[in-house]
Design an enzyme around this catalytic site. Structure first.
Site, short mmCIF file in Angstrom:
data_model
loop_
_atom_site.label_atom_id
_atom_site.label_comp_id
_atom_site.label_asym_id
_atom_site.label_seq_id
_atom_site.Cartn_x
_atom_site.Cartn_y
_atom_site.Cartn_z
N ASN A 6 11.09 8.40 3.03
CA ASN A 6 9.94 7.52 3.12
C ASN A 6 10.06 6.31 2.21
OD1 ASN A 6 8.85 9.20 5.00
ND2 ASN A 6 7.49 10.26 3.59
N GLU A 60 4.37 -14.20 15.37
CA GLU A 60 5.67 -14.86 15.38
C GLU A 60 6.79 -13.85 15.64
OE1 GLU A 60 7.73 -18.08 12.45
OE2 GLU A 60 5.60 -17.76 12.19
#
Length: 450
Positions: free
Chosen positions: A228, A254
């Site tokens: 993680n 974007e």
């Protein structure tokens, strides 16, 4: 302001959430109680980190995030952990019984009891935003909550916030390391349901991350914390442009504009470099050219697939730290001359580059070395279809015998949903295949028919 709301669903989503917020706090200098000594505009202000944190009048910074799980144990760790004061108690939502690795429980029976509460909390967060730009949804494909509830939530978000973008960070079931037998079912059902609701999905394959931890960080037996934290670095690189001012600022829309050529083909491959342990980093230069080259090594990818067999449709390089455009241009020019990288012929070799001057931060006591510069490459390649093919194959083996199907039907699902989802994924594989075909060949084939 362009705010983002993060939604962490299920055990995987919540644990990645912990790693991400821990890292964001270190990057911005926010203490575990939410105070930020360096922030001069108390109670508001338009600092770029306000995209991810809201501020109270007392100067406390609260993550714009919701943690949801259908069973309490994992979220309880957040409630009692180091960062317990960071989150508002209402942001941590738990049910009483879990989805038991069953998509149908997460999506129908158990999920529908809690979904309105979750949407209500999300609405409260959205009301604090002046210009919400979208949602980041963290979940796994294999679990019941991660697959079923996440897809239910995304369907509802599409209804409530139609035009807002939704980006997924999804944990793809590892080819070797499996946590549940029914992962292929859950993955295919959730992919089918969310395909039209998600704008962009970054997949992370546990096995690929395991291998990176073993090989690059010399961790013999990586734990989920190791995985993680590495995933956190990647998420942080992708979102750094939203949280810091850079030379080239990329916002959520974007990403899609540059990475998604067709609505369904929205699964970019993420690659991060340098992943290196402190002992090794001491002896290496890690120049811009080196880390750029490393991105094109299949060994550094987040999903097991081989881009050398596929073609690139788009490529986004997000640099952070001590990087100047001149070095980047030189590095990319070198890559282009190597020609090991094939682009589809309808897309000129476009590299979109973002540079962010904030150097990468590492978690104290973590495995990654503190480096001056890092790069995260997001590329849309046809090779990721390999991942879908693997999953479909596993599903076919199980579904041919209708193994485990009664658990799903018993929770109110119809068997037709399986075949529908399977057809949708077959179509997705086909889409990827067609995108990679040279346009000249395709036109010649069409000509023969008339």
């Amino acid at each position: 302001m362009r705010e983002c709301i993060s939604i962490h669903v299920g055990q995987a989503g919540v644990q990645i959430g912990n790693a991400c917020w821990e890292l964001y706090c270190l990057e911005h200098g926010i203490q575990p109680d939410g105070q930020m000594p360096s922030d001069k505009t108390i109670g508001g202000g338009d600092d770029s980190f306000n995209t991810f944190f809201s501020e109270t009048g007392a100067g406390k910074h609260v993550p714009r995030a919701v943690f949801v799980d259908l069973e309490p144990t994992v979220v309880d760790e957040v409630r009692t952990g180091t960062y317990r004061q960071l989150f508002h108690p209402e942001q941590l939502i738990t049910g009483k019984e879990d989805a038991a690795n069953n998509y149908a429980r997460g999506h129908y029976t158990i999920g529908k009891e809690i979904v309105d509460l979750v949407l209500d909390r999300i609405r409260k967060l959205a009301d604090l935003c002046t210009g919400l730009q979208g949602f980041l949804i963290f979940h796994s494909f294999g679990g019941g909550t991660g697959s079923g509830f996440a897809s239910l939530l995304m369907e509802r978000l599409s209804v409530d916030y139609g035009k807002k973008s939704k980006l997924e960070f999804a944990i793809y079931p590892a080819p070797q390391v499996s946590t549940a037998v029914v992962e292929p079912y859950n993955s295919i059902l959730t992919t089918h349901t969310t395909l039209e609701h998600s704008d962009c999905a970054f997949m992370v394959d546990n096995e690929a991350i395991y291998d990176i931890c073993r090989r690059n960080l010399d961790i013999e037996r990586p734990t989920y914390t190791n995985l993680n934290r590495l995933i956190g670095q990647i998420v942080s690189s992708i979102t750094a442009s939203l949280r810091f001012d850079g030379a080239l600022n990329v916002d959520l829309t974007e990403f899609q504009t540059n990475l998604v050529p067709y609505p369904r083909i929205h699964f970019p491959l993420a690659t991060y470099a340098p992943v290196i342990s402190a002992e090794k980093a001491y002896h290496e230069q890690l120049s811009v050219a080196e880390i750029t080259n490393a991105c094109f090594e299949p060994a550094n990818q987040m999903v097991k697939c081989d881009p050398r067999h596929g073609k690139y449709m788009a490529c986004c390089m997000l640099y952070r730290g001590d990087v100047v455009p001149k070095d980047v241009n030189a590095a990319i020019a070198t890559i282009k001359t190597k020609r090991t990288i094939q682009f589809v012929d309808w897309c000129p070799t476009g590299f979109k580059v973002g540079i962010n001057y904030q150097p990468p931060t590492v978690v104290p006591g973590g495995d990654l070395a503190k480096v001056q510069r890092a790069v995260c490459m997001l590329s849309n390649t046809t090779a990721i279809a390999e991942a879908w093919a693997r999953l479909d194959h596993k599903l076919d083996l199980m579904y041919a015998k209708r193994a485990f199907v009664h658990w799903y039907v018993g929770e109110g699902m119809e068997e037709g949903e399986f075949s529908e989802a399977r057809e949708d994924l077959a179509a997705l594989e086909k889409d990827y295949e067609e995108v990679g075909v040279d346009s000249v060949e395709a036109e010649a084939e069409e000509g023969e028919e008339y």
